[in-house]
Design an enzyme around this catalytic site. Structure first.
Site, PDB file in Angstrom:
ATOM      1  CB  THR A  16      -1.057   0.098   1.052  1.00  0.00           C
ATOM      2  OG1 THR A  16      -1.674  -1.293   1.002  1.00  0.00           O
ATOM      3  CG2 THR A  16      -1.743   1.073   1.433  1.00  0.00           C
ATOM      4  CG  ASP A  60      -0.769  -7.466  -2.317  1.00  0.00           C
ATOM      5  OD1 ASP A  60      -1.623  -6.480  -2.247  1.00  0.00           O
ATOM      6  OD2 ASP A  60      -0.952  -8.323  -1.310  1.00  0.00           O
ATOM      7  CB  SER A  61       3.065  -8.147   1.553  1.00  0.00           C
ATOM      8  OG  SER A  61       2.085  -7.932   2.162  1.00  0.00           O
ATOM      9  CB  SER A  62      -1.245 -11.594  -0.159  1.00  0.00           C
ATOM     10  OG  SER A  62      -1.525 -10.655  -1.038  1.00  0.00           O
ATOM     11  CB  THR A  92       0.656  -3.705   6.283  1.00  0.00           C
ATOM     12  OG1 THR A  92      -0.536  -4.088   5.930  1.00  0.00           O
ATOM     13  CG2 THR A  92       1.414  -2.519   6.282  1.00  0.00           C
ATOM     14  CG  ASP A  93      -2.087  -7.870   3.884  1.00  0.00           C
ATOM     15  OD1 ASP A  93      -2.525  -7.209   4.866  1.00  0.00           O
ATOM     16  OD2 ASP A  93      -2.753  -8.059   2.809  1.00  0.00           O
ATOM     17  CB  THR A 162       1.563 -10.618  15.483  1.00  0.00           C
ATOM     18  OG1 THR A 162       2.592 -11.519  15.881  1.00  0.00           O
ATOM     19  CG2 THR A 162       0.343 -11.393  14.815  1.00  0.00           C
ATOM     20  NE  ARG A 242      -0.029 -21.689  16.584  1.00  0.00           N
ATOM     21  CZ  ARG A 242      -0.982 -20.743  16.559  1.00  0.00           C
ATOM     22  NH1 ARG A 242      -1.744 -20.538  15.272  1.00  0.00           N
ATOM     23  NH2 ARG A 242      -0.636 -19.519  17.272  1.00  0.00           N
TER      24      ARG A 242
HETATM   25  N1  ASP Z   1      -2.400  -5.960   0.499  1.00  0.00           N
HETATM   26  C1  ASP Z   1      -1.452  -4.931   0.852  1.00  0.00           C
HETATM   27  C2  ASP Z   1      -0.076  -5.667   0.922  1.00  0.00           C
HETATM   28  O1  ASP Z   1       0.093  -6.296   2.022  1.00  0.00           O
HETATM   29  C3  ASP Z   1      -1.854  -4.378   2.205  1.00  0.00           C
HETATM   30  C4  ASP Z   1      -0.719  -3.186   2.676  1.00  0.00           C
HETATM   31  O2  ASP Z   1       0.371  -3.075   2.392  1.00  0.00           O
HETATM   32  O3  ASP Z   1      -0.977  -2.702   3.854  1.00  0.00           O
HETATM   33  O4  ASP Z   1       0.909  -5.617   0.098  1.00  0.00           O
END
Ligand code: ASP
Length: 251
Positions: A16, A60-62, A92-93, A162, A242
């Site tokens: 993002t 995108d980090s996913s 952030t993901d 986390t 777990r």
């Molecule tokens: N979907 C975005 C990512 O993780 C969300 C973000 O950056 O906050 O790449």
């Protein structure tokens, strides 16, 4: 700027923080990272040498995988001698996963690697990206030789952090280690919480990964067939269970 000015390598992976609203369609698009200075002209005021490296295309980090972690570790390894610190801009993901992985991949790290990102795109008026980026760069050459996450004024140990919130600016929490530092009027880093590497030992990067693993979280009433199918998966090399309490599971 003097030749003794600290040097920082800023690595942009995507997420993002690097998005901007297309004025015609309203859709969010990645901006050309070379234009970063247009959004954050404040960076020109740093008495630092700042060079940038950008993933092309940004991701995108996913979509992050061990391949990308290896790419990041290699960039740090190859540029290790030339820079005093590294900042990685990341979605952030999965930022906490990348920070954690890098902390184990970069053995004997004796320079800071700071990951940051934002909840609102850089191109938005109320973005948190500017503060996160500016402070991450400011602290990158400081004395905290760890892989860490800087987000919403907290500096946290990467492998203890986390993502806890997708709505608030305060998106990350370090659950089982206190914050390494905090930024307010002053930026305060707590030296007693920082790991102390042996700076005489050279950086050693590790690149071997095995993703044939399963993580099984037990819950009351989980069916044996579910566990069995998980642990009998073809090619599985390791499993993490777990369980309850101090490792209990009902037979
Ligand atoms: N979907 C975005 C990512 O993780 C969300 C973000 O950056 O906050 O790449």
């Amino acid at each position: 700027m003097t030749d003794f000015a600290p040097s920082v390598l800023l690595i942009y992976t995507g997420g993002t923080i690097g998005m901007i609203e297309n004025p015609e369609t309203g859709a969010l698009e990645s901006f050309n990272f070379d234009h970063l200075l247009n959004f954050v002209p404040e960076l020109k005021r740093f008495n630092y040498h700042i060079n940038t490296y950008s993933f092309d295309p940004p991701i995108d980090s996913s979509d992050m995988e061990p391949y990308h972690w290896a790419r990041l570790a290699r960039i740090v390894e190859r540029n290790y001698e030339q820079y005093d610190g590294f900042v990685i801009l990341h979605g952030t993901d999965t930022m906490a996963y990348t920070a954690s992985a890098l902390s184990f991949m970069l053995e004997n790290l004796s320079k800071p690697v700071v990951l940051t990102g934002s909840q609102l795109p850089m191109g938005m008026l109320r973005t948190d990206g500017k503060e996160n980026l500016i402070t991450a760069i400011e602290i990158a050459p400081a004395k905290h030789p760890e892989v860490c996450i800087y987000f919403e004024r907290d500096l946290m140990r990467g492998n203890r952090t986390t993502k806890i919130n997708a709505e608030k600016f305060n998106a990350f929490k370090s659950y089982n280690y206190p914050c390494l530092g905090h930024s307010a009027i002053d930026i305060k880093i707590k030296p007693e919480r920082i790991r102390r590497p042996d700076a005489s030992r050279p950086l050693k990067a590790h690149y071997l990964f095995d993703t044939n693993v399963v993580v099984l979280t037990l819950f009351p009433g989980i069916q044996e067939s579910i566990i069995t199918s998980g642990v009998r998966s073809k090619g599985l090399t390791a499993g993490v269970m777990r369980t309850f309490g101090s490792g209990h599971a009902r037979e």
